[in-house]
Design a protein around this motif. Structure first.
Motif, PDB file in Angstrom:
ATOM      1  N   ILE A   1       0.838  -1.199   0.000  1.00  7.77           N
ATOM      2  CA  ILE A   1       0.000   0.000   0.000  1.00  7.77           C
ATOM      3  C   ILE A   1       0.875   1.253   0.000  1.00  7.77           C
ATOM      4  O   ILE A   1       0.575   2.237  -0.686  1.00  7.77           O
ATOM      5  CB  ILE A   1      -0.960   0.000   1.198  1.00  7.77           C
ATOM      6  N   GLY A   2       1.977   1.228   0.736  1.00  7.76           N
ATOM      7  CA  GLY A   2       2.873   2.387   0.767  1.00  7.76           C
ATOM      8  C   GLY A   2       3.422   2.719  -0.603  1.00  7.76           C
ATOM      9  O   GLY A   2       3.465   3.891  -1.001  1.00  7.76           O
ATOM     10  N   GLU A   3       3.834   1.680  -1.346  1.00  4.25           N
ATOM     11  CA  GLU A   3       4.330   1.904  -2.707  1.00  4.25           C
ATOM     12  C   GLU A   3       3.237   2.492  -3.593  1.00  4.25           C
ATOM     13  O   GLU A   3       3.502   3.399  -4.395  1.00  4.25           O
ATOM     14  CB  GLU A   3       4.801   0.576  -3.305  1.00  4.25           C
ATOM     15  N   GLU A   4       2.024   1.974  -3.447  1.00  3.14           N
ATOM     16  CA  GLU A   4       0.928   2.475  -4.285  1.00  3.14           C
ATOM     17  C   GLU A   4       0.599   3.937  -3.956  1.00  3.14           C
ATOM     18  O   GLU A   4       0.346   4.741  -4.850  1.00  3.14           O
ATOM     19  CB  GLU A   4      -0.313   1.585  -4.132  1.00  3.14           C
ATOM     20  N   ILE A   5       0.604   4.271  -2.684  1.00 10.29           N
ATOM     21  CA  ILE A   5       0.325   5.658  -2.290  1.00 10.29           C
ATOM     22  C   ILE A   5       1.367   6.603  -2.886  1.00 10.29           C
ATOM     23  O   ILE A   5       1.048   7.716  -3.319  1.00 10.29           O
ATOM     24  CB  ILE A   5       0.289   5.780  -0.754  1.00 10.29           C
ATOM     25  N   ASP A   6       2.611   6.173  -2.943  1.00  8.35           N
ATOM     26  CA  ASP A   6       3.696   7.030  -3.426  1.00  8.35           C
ATOM     27  C   ASP A   6       3.796   7.100  -4.949  1.00  8.35           C
ATOM     28  O   ASP A   6       4.342   8.077  -5.475  1.00  8.35           O
ATOM     29  CB  ASP A   6       5.040   6.533  -2.880  1.00  8.35           C
ATOM     30  N   THR A   7       3.290   6.079  -5.654  1.00 10.61           N
ATOM     31  CA  THR A   7       3.608   5.979  -7.082  1.00 10.61           C
ATOM     32  C   THR A   7       2.429   5.706  -8.009  1.00 10.61           C
ATOM     33  O   THR A   7       2.549   5.915  -9.216  1.00 10.61           O
ATOM     34  CB  THR A   7       4.650   4.861  -7.320  1.00 10.61           C
ATOM     35  N   ASN A   8       1.316   5.213  -7.494  1.00 12.56           N
ATOM     36  CA  ASN A   8       0.182   4.837  -8.350  1.00 12.56           C
ATOM     37  C   ASN A   8      -0.667   6.072  -8.632  1.00 12.56           C
ATOM     38  O   ASN A   8      -1.315   6.608  -7.729  1.00 12.56           O
ATOM     39  CB  ASN A   8      -0.655   3.763  -7.643  1.00 12.56           C
ATOM     40  N   PRO A   9      -0.716   6.549  -9.873  1.00 13.31           N
ATOM     41  CA  PRO A   9      -1.444   7.793 -10.153  1.00 13.31           C
ATOM     42  C   PRO A   9      -2.926   7.709  -9.815  1.00 13.31           C
ATOM     43  O   PRO A   9      -3.548   8.721  -9.480  1.00 13.31           O
ATOM     44  CB  PRO A   9      -1.219   8.016 -11.648  1.00 13.31           C
ATOM     45  N   PHE A  10      -3.493   6.512  -9.877  1.00 13.35           N
ATOM     46  CA  PHE A  10      -4.919   6.363  -9.595  1.00 13.35           C
ATOM     47  C   PHE A  10      -5.238   6.548  -8.115  1.00 13.35           C
ATOM     48  O   PHE A  10      -6.378   6.831  -7.754  1.00 13.35           O
ATOM     49  CB  PHE A  10      -5.408   4.998 -10.066  1.00 13.35           C
ATOM     50  N   LEU A  11      -4.242   6.394  -7.260  1.00  8.88           N
ATOM     51  CA  LEU A  11      -4.405   6.665  -5.824  1.00  8.88           C
ATOM     52  C   LEU A  11      -4.001   8.089  -5.466  1.00  8.88           C
ATOM     53  O   LEU A  11      -4.150   8.498  -4.321  1.00  8.88           O
ATOM     54  CB  LEU A  11      -3.562   5.699  -4.983  1.00  8.88           C
ATOM     55  N   ARG A  12      -3.501   8.845  -6.440  1.00 11.46           N
ATOM     56  CA  ARG A  12      -2.891  10.146  -6.171  1.00 11.46           C
ATOM     57  C   ARG A  12      -3.637  11.300  -6.845  1.00 11.46           C
ATOM     58  O   ARG A  12      -3.099  12.382  -7.008  1.00 11.46           O
ATOM     59  CB  ARG A  12      -1.425  10.118  -6.640  1.00 11.46           C
ATOM     60  N   ALA A  13      -4.888  11.050  -7.216  1.00  7.75           N
ATOM     61  CA  ALA A  13      -5.636  12.074  -7.957  1.00  7.75           C
ATOM     62  C   ALA A  13      -5.887  13.334  -7.148  1.00  7.75           C
ATOM     63  O   ALA A  13      -6.203  14.389  -7.719  1.00  7.75           O
ATOM     64  CB  ALA A  13      -6.968  11.493  -8.437  1.00  7.75           C
ATOM     65  N   ASP A  14      -5.753  13.268  -5.826  1.00  8.05           N
ATOM     66  CA  ASP A  14      -5.938  14.452  -4.992  1.00  8.05           C
ATOM     67  C   ASP A  14      -4.610  15.073  -4.559  1.00  8.05           C
ATOM     68  O   ASP A  14      -4.581  15.996  -3.737  1.00  8.05           O
ATOM     69  CB  ASP A  14      -6.792  14.131  -3.765  1.00  8.05           C
ATOM     70  N   VAL A  15      -3.500  14.597  -5.118  1.00  9.55           N
ATOM     71  CA  VAL A  15      -2.184  15.162  -4.809  1.00  9.55           C
ATOM     72  C   VAL A  15      -1.976  16.399  -5.692  1.00  9.55           C
ATOM     73  O   VAL A  15      -2.035  16.305  -6.921  1.00  9.55           O
ATOM     74  CB  VAL A  15      -1.067  14.129  -5.057  1.00  9.55           C
TER      75      VAL A  15
END
Length: 256
Positions: free
Chosen positions: A214-228
């Motif tokens: 999950i940590g890797e996905e939070i840092d790198t997966n654009p679909f989890l980062r749409a609010d960044v």
């Protein structure tokens, strides 16, 4: 928990099936058996029986082996309540807030619609493992066959609440293509650059890229980062609602 108590079984061209065995009781479950033959082969090799079949959603490449495995082993089939009419021979249906036990191991159920309308995920806190089916992929998410982009965004956000060391066991080996796409969204993301390089190395060696965390996905997966904010800025969408940014990312991936 010993590492070999979650067994990754490659299937078809890019599917993954998983065997999960409780180390204390020996109770064994299979997650998303698209076909029965590779599961039977793995069970036979290890001298294991099969007690439970867990389905995340109704697509045939995730449930196609259900009937034969149930017939051979008498395994209980557990799947999403919202897709009970689409998965044959279900013995038990579950939805968010429910629990499933595999021996002493307990899974929390999450409703994660988007890829299909009734998709669920299984999270086992004691072993830090998430079986996400075709909702969350390594560096990606499922296509929106039945749900909306807003539904999928809200589904994925649920996974960000899990501990960062949670291992993500997803339904397909799409990671190399997902990495190449992700770099078109956030080319300046250093963590993504490093991860993409590692993925290239793994695939050249014929090795799986699963599980991620999950940590890797939070840092790198654009679909989890749409609010960044940095991601929105990179897309020329600064200040846009996260669901709208997510929709744009999903559209770009569909046409990648």
């Amino acid at each position: 928990m010993p590492a070999d108590d979650i067994i990754l079984i490659p299937n078809r061209s890019d599917n993954y099936i998983y065997l999960l065995r409780c180390p204390n009781s020996g109770v064994t479950a299979v997650i998303d058996p698209g076909d029965s033959a590779p599961v039977m082969e793995e069970l036979s090799k290890r001298g294991w029986s099969l007690d439970i079949i867990l389905n995340t959603h109704h697509h045939n490449d995730h449930v196609g082996g259900n009937a034969e495995l149930k017939e051979k082993f008498g395994a209980k089939i557990i799947g999403p309540a919202a897709e009970a009419t689409k998965i044959g021979n279900l013995d038990e249906t579950v939805a968010e807030g429910d629990m499933v036990k595999v021996g002493d191991l307990e899974a929390r159920i999450y409703d994660v619609p988007g890829h299909t309308a009734g998709h669920i995920a299984f999270y086992f806190p004691a072993i830090s493992a998430l079986f996400s089916g075709d909702s969350l992929f390594a560096l990606g998410c499922g296509r929106l066959f039945e749900g909306t982009a807003e539904q999928m965004w809200h589904s994925l956000v649920k996974f960000r609440t899990l501990p960062v060391d949670t291992r993500v066991y997803c339904g397909h080996e799409y990671t190399l293509t997902n990495a190449r796409f992700s770099l078109t969204i956030e080319p300046e993301n250093a963590a993504l650059q490093a991860r993409a390089s590692a993925i290239e190395t793994l695939r050249k060696a014929g090795r799986p890229t699963i599980p991620s965390t999950i940590g890797e996905e939070i840092d790198t997966n654009p679909f989890l980062r749409a609010d960044v904010p940095a991601l929105g800025q990179a897309l020329g969408m600064s200040g846009a609602p996260a669901a709208i940014v997510f929709t744009e990312i999903r559209h770009r991936k569909d046409n990648f």
